[in-house]
Design an enzyme around this catalytic site. Sequence first.
Site, PDB file in Angstrom:
ATOM      1  N   GLU A 176      51.595  21.474  40.078  1.00  0.00           N
ATOM      2  CA  GLU A 176      50.930  20.494  39.213  1.00  0.00           C
ATOM      3  C   GLU A 176      49.501  20.899  38.870  1.00  0.00           C
ATOM      4  OE1 GLU A 176      52.757  19.706  41.860  1.00  0.00           O
ATOM      5  OE2 GLU A 176      54.271  18.241  41.236  1.00  0.00           O
ATOM      6  N   PHE A 189      58.215   6.069  50.318  1.00  0.00           N
ATOM      7  CA  PHE A 189      58.315   7.524  50.173  1.00  0.00           C
ATOM      8  C   PHE A 189      57.537   7.977  48.938  1.00  0.00           C
ATOM      9  CE2 PHE A 189      60.621  11.303  48.503  1.00  0.00           C
ATOM     10  CZ  PHE A 189      60.203  12.179  49.492  1.00  0.00           C
ATOM     11  N   GLN A 190      56.653   8.921  49.139  1.00  0.00           N
ATOM     12  CA  GLN A 190      55.804   9.493  48.080  1.00  0.00           C
ATOM     13  C   GLN A 190      54.925   8.452  47.395  1.00  0.00           C
ATOM     14  OE1 GLN A 190      58.364  12.080  45.653  1.00  0.00           O
ATOM     15  NE2 GLN A 190      57.843  13.747  47.057  1.00  0.00           N
ATOM     16  N   LYS A 213      58.130   3.122  38.757  1.00  0.00           N
ATOM     17  CA  LYS A 213      59.456   3.561  38.331  1.00  0.00           C
ATOM     18  C   LYS A 213      60.240   2.412  37.682  1.00  0.00           C
ATOM     19  CE  LYS A 213      63.231   6.464  39.967  1.00  0.00           C
ATOM     20  NZ  LYS A 213      63.810   7.158  41.130  1.00  0.00           N
ATOM     21  N   MET A 272      31.655  37.004  44.100  1.00  0.00           N
ATOM     22  CA  MET A 272      30.449  36.191  43.924  1.00  0.00           C
ATOM     23  C   MET A 272      29.895  35.736  45.272  1.00  0.00           C
ATOM     24  SD  MET A 272      28.275  35.070  41.932  1.00  0.00           S
ATOM     25  CE  MET A 272      28.703  34.902  40.214  1.00  0.00           C
TER      26      MET A 272
HETATM   27  C1  LIG Z   1      38.590  26.434  44.546  1.00  0.00           C
HETATM   28  C2  LIG Z   1      37.367  27.181  44.894  1.00  0.00           C
HETATM   29  N1  LIG Z   1      37.134  27.599  46.148  1.00  0.00           N
HETATM   30  C3  LIG Z   1      36.029  28.286  46.466  1.00  0.00           C
HETATM   31  C4  LIG Z   1      35.088  28.568  45.503  1.00  0.00           C
HETATM   32  C5  LIG Z   1      33.822  29.337  45.858  1.00  0.00           C
HETATM   33  N2  LIG Z   1      33.778  30.624  45.125  1.00  0.00           N
HETATM   34  C6  LIG Z   1      33.072  30.781  43.987  1.00  0.00           C
HETATM   35  S1  LIG Z   1      33.241  32.298  43.327  1.00  0.00           S
HETATM   36  C7  LIG Z   1      34.219  32.809  44.605  1.00  0.00           C
HETATM   37  C8  LIG Z   1      34.753  34.196  44.661  1.00  0.00           C
HETATM   38  C9  LIG Z   1      35.690  34.493  43.568  1.00  0.00           C
HETATM   39  O1  LIG Z   1      36.342  35.705  43.870  1.00  0.00           O
HETATM   40  P1  LIG Z   1      37.228  36.408  42.788  1.00  0.00           P
HETATM   41  O2  LIG Z   1      38.188  35.463  42.218  1.00  0.00           O
HETATM   42  O3  LIG Z   1      37.791  37.657  43.360  1.00  0.00           O
HETATM   43  O4  LIG Z   1      36.167  36.741  41.637  1.00  0.00           O
HETATM   44  P2  LIG Z   1      34.932  37.766  41.707  1.00  0.00           P
HETATM   45  O5  LIG Z   1      33.719  36.976  42.046  1.00  0.00           O
HETATM   46  O6  LIG Z   1      35.241  38.796  42.722  1.00  0.00           O
HETATM   47  O7  LIG Z   1      34.861  38.303  40.321  1.00  0.00           O
HETATM   48  C10 LIG Z   1      34.403  31.773  45.520  1.00  0.00           C
HETATM   49  C11 LIG Z   1      35.182  31.877  46.757  1.00  0.00           C
HETATM   50  C12 LIG Z   1      35.345  28.085  44.197  1.00  0.00           C
HETATM   51  N3  LIG Z   1      34.491  28.264  43.201  1.00  0.00           N
HETATM   52  N4  LIG Z   1      36.476  27.421  43.911  1.00  0.00           N
END
Ligand SMILES: Cc1ncc(C[n+]2csc(CCOP(=O)(O)OP(=O)(O)O)c2C)c(N)n1
Lengths: 578, 182
Positions: A68, A130-131, A180, A493
């Site tokens: 979803e 349920f749900q 429902k 990042m």
């Molecule tokens: C759902 C979620 N969890 C954690 C984060 C924190 N976060 C921001 S950027 C990042 C790293 C992203 O890694 P990747 O997808 O490999 O992209 P890159 O920065 O390496 O280009 C994280 C963990 C987030 N933004 N969203």
Amino acid sequence: MASIDLQPTENKSPSHQTSITGAEAIVQALIQEGVDIAFGYPGGAIMPIYDALYDYQDRLQHVLVRHEQGAIHAAQGYSRASGKVGVCLATSGPGATNLITGIADAQIDSTPLVCITGQVPSHLLGSDAFQETDVIGISIPVTKWNYQVTKAEEIPLAISKAFFIARSGRPGPVLIDITKDAQFQLLDFVYKRCTSIRSYREEPTIEMDQIKAAAKAINEAKRPYVVFGQGIILAEAEQEFKAFVEQSNLPAAWTILGLSAIETSHPLNVGMLGMHGNYGPNLLTNECDVLIAVGMRFDDRVTGDLDKYAKQAKVIHLEIDPAEINKNVHAHIPVLGNAKKTLPLLTQRLQKKVRNEWLKRFAECNQLEHDKVIQEELNPTNEILTMGEVIRILNEKTGGDAIIVTDVGQHQMVACRYAEFKQSKSNITSGGLGTMGFGLPAALGAALGAPNRTVVCVVGDGGLQMTIQELATIYQTQAKVKVLLLNNEFLGMVRQWQQLFFDKRYSSTEMINPDFQLLAKGFRMPTNQVTHRDQLDQALTDFIETEGAYFLEVMVGKENNVFPMVPSGSGVAEIRLD
Amino acid sequence: MEVIKQEFTITVYTENQVGLLHRITTIFTKRKINLESLTTSESEIVGIHRFTIAVTETKEQVIKVVKQIEKQVEVLKADFYKKKEVVQQELALYKIATETLTNGIEIERIVREHNARFLTIEQEFVVIEKAGYKRETKALFDELEPYGIKEFVRSGRIAVARQQFGPGKDIEALLLASSSNI
Ligand SMILES: Cc1ncc(C[n+]2csc(CCOP(=O)(O)OP(=O)(O)O)c2C)c(N)n1
Ligand SMILES: [Mg+2]
């Protein structure tokens, strides 16, 4: 308490039909709202609606996602690419809760959505059936409006209000939870589109005094500076905006949600704001004398430390949402209203100005950033591939005509910094919430919402793995999504922050990844991988020119950083070039 | 920027809709603002409900919160008032044992002096009622406490604006202007 007041149903319009089920009424209402595609996932509490959909497949395509969260992000991508309301469906309980991240994302990024969730039969409400989940309660903080339907007769008005609220004013997500039994019940179906709600003001009335004061301030300004956001795109005010900045030669910088509202090559487009934005746009925020914010909300990723943000400037804020005025930055001159209407009123009153000196400041800063950062990022001198050079060559292949959908992380910042755009609604990214996993499903939605355009999903190895299952949906729908994986084998990042601010302690950011080539093949995608520079050009040609979906993985430097950077908590003028 | 927290009364005129209370309270909880009291009732306009909310906050924060409340689809109008700008009242009930009454005239004197009254006198207990500001109902509490208070409750703040026409005036105009019945 009262349910929705029902309108008198005397006039028998063509849409009047006696005795259809609630489920069928929902489908018909969607069709009357112009919906021809919905993203969703079935389950017990929404089965009557799925049953009704079966009879309308010729008019309403249902895209079966694989989670979803994929449905909601696809609906977001669809909406952002098409300008229409995105629609998604989910069952009660886990189906509905899986939508929540995307609803929160749509709320903070003002994306118009109508989410329809099934609910347990009304006589079981509150029994922990349920749900059963209190989806209304859970979604209140992240929806513009929500409503639980327990009687079929409420359906036409609930749906018409949902669409009206989602798309009008400052758009946002709306959720309708339908028990429902209401889906099974019969009703006399009369549908009338909602055009007003007495307690709801779509947009504030324009005050000419504000327009005049703003025009005067801009005319008197020596160094006026425009910062703009998605408000322009949502108001479809791109032409009005261009006329506005051109009238008085106003340099204009964008937030990542405003990106593509004006073409990237426009001489007055001075670049990107914010933490990883361009040098000049950040630095000169603190040198302008009048700051004109258009359809943006001064997010902290844009402003950095508010105590060091544009303190010298008189601030004009053009905004549709009164609650945004003075929320983060004090507006000396608020200009409330829909930008499509306020901008021309302002433009009429602006004197033509040349402003060569002031514009030169942006050019100088740009040159400095180019020499210190951009040159090496786009044309690296060592053999390690950079994300920037991938985007540079991608620009050559797309000619700036593609829709670029990004996930969240370094690749997102690099894509926003360097991607070129000729048309509006072409940059689709999760801004306010920064939702990893957004990219792939949003690209699916964008491809279905703008079928004649090339859609590229720029995604990281981390984020891809959050919603990778939607590759199956891409295959099933034959959506022409081009997935460009920038693989640095890191949560890049976060790793960059660890390097800069946590002493290089790379706690849980390195990933031993699956074989993405094999995975993509498993999802029946044509795939390719680039490990060396000499393969890149041809690979990107194939990527764009091969008809249909494609999966291209580029192995980029593991420990490359994105610069410039305004460290969090610093002022915009403290932007670092290295 | 005003950083001093002070007492504010927020009034909200709304449609009568399930879930709206939740929608309004989350605006406060999201900002970790404590609701000192919240009262919902009918308003002077037929079919229109009213929330009366008491908070102690900075003016700046209250302005932001009120704008967020007013933004909600089913809210017609939200306003805020400083302490001096409203006439306000709270109601307190005190339950004490009937025997404390029969042991002397002290309780009756206290009740009289505080402009309170006996709401009911039962065989086992009596209930005293006092309307007023919090400090007044508190003062009565303090005096009764030595005699043993078996149960105490104070209502939320209710308040009306100290101006000839309250916020309802604008809403009536708004309702007249809107032809739609939704
Ligand atoms: C759902 C979620 N969890 C954690 C984060 C924190 N976060 C921001 S950027 C990042 C790293 C992203 O890694 P990747 O997808 O490999 O992209 P890159 O920065 O390496 O280009 C994280 C963990 C987030 N933004 N969203
Ligand atoms: Mg990565």
